[in-house]
Design a protein around this motif. Sequence first.
Motif, short mmCIF file in Angstrom:
data_model
loop_
_atom_site.label_atom_id
_atom_site.label_comp_id
_atom_site.label_asym_id
_atom_site.label_seq_id
_atom_site.Cartn_x
_atom_site.Cartn_y
_atom_site.Cartn_z
N ALA A 12 -10.84 49.72 12.24
CA ALA A 12 -11.77 49.80 11.10
C ALA A 12 -11.65 51.17 10.43
O ALA A 12 -11.73 51.30 9.22
N ILE A 13 -11.46 52.22 11.26
CA ILE A 13 -11.17 53.55 10.75
C ILE A 13 -9.75 53.89 11.18
O ILE A 13 -9.46 53.92 12.38
N TYR A 63 -11.13 54.66 5.85
CA TYR A 63 -12.14 53.67 6.20
C TYR A 63 -11.99 52.49 5.25
O TYR A 63 -12.11 52.64 4.03
N ASN A 64 -11.74 51.31 5.81
CA ASN A 64 -11.53 50.10 5.00
C ASN A 64 -12.88 49.49 4.63
O ASN A 64 -13.64 49.05 5.50
N LEU A 65 -13.17 49.48 3.32
CA LEU A 65 -14.38 48.82 2.83
C LEU A 65 -14.17 47.32 2.74
O LEU A 65 -15.12 46.55 2.92
N SER A 66 -12.96 46.91 2.42
CA SER A 66 -12.56 45.50 2.37
C SER A 66 -11.06 45.43 2.64
O SER A 66 -10.46 46.45 2.99
N SER A 70 -10.32 50.96 0.19
CA SER A 70 -10.60 51.87 1.30
C SER A 70 -10.91 53.28 0.78
O SER A 70 -10.47 53.67 -0.28
N LEU A 71 -11.68 54.02 1.57
CA LEU A 71 -11.99 55.42 1.31
C LEU A 71 -11.12 56.27 2.21
O LEU A 71 -10.86 55.89 3.36
#
Length: 107
Positions: A12-13, A63-66, A70-71
């Motif tokens: 996820a991260i 960090y995957n938002l979807s 990602s950020l």
Amino acid sequence: PVILRYKLIDKAIDFNLIGGLSYNLLLNNSVNTVVDGSKYNIGKTAGLNSFMVSSSMGMGIEYNLSQKISLNLEPTFRYYLNAFGDIPGMKTHPYSIGVFSGLSYKF
């Protein structure tokens, strides 16, 4: 610039190692000053290299938002491989530390 990115952890991260080289060209060698809103040309710089090569190393946290967005946050260290100029006694190799952030969209 040529930047390589290697993904160490894919969860996820995500954690990435980042490294590469870039070059800088001095295109216009002039020194200017601004006094009371007016710009004045006061000469040229002497002894600067017209071609600089820098290396960069860092790590990235993503960090995957979807699945597509990602950020990311990337602390990076940049070091110039050749000297800044050819003035005797001034063989300096500048370096910088930066933290880059952004929003990525995958097509």
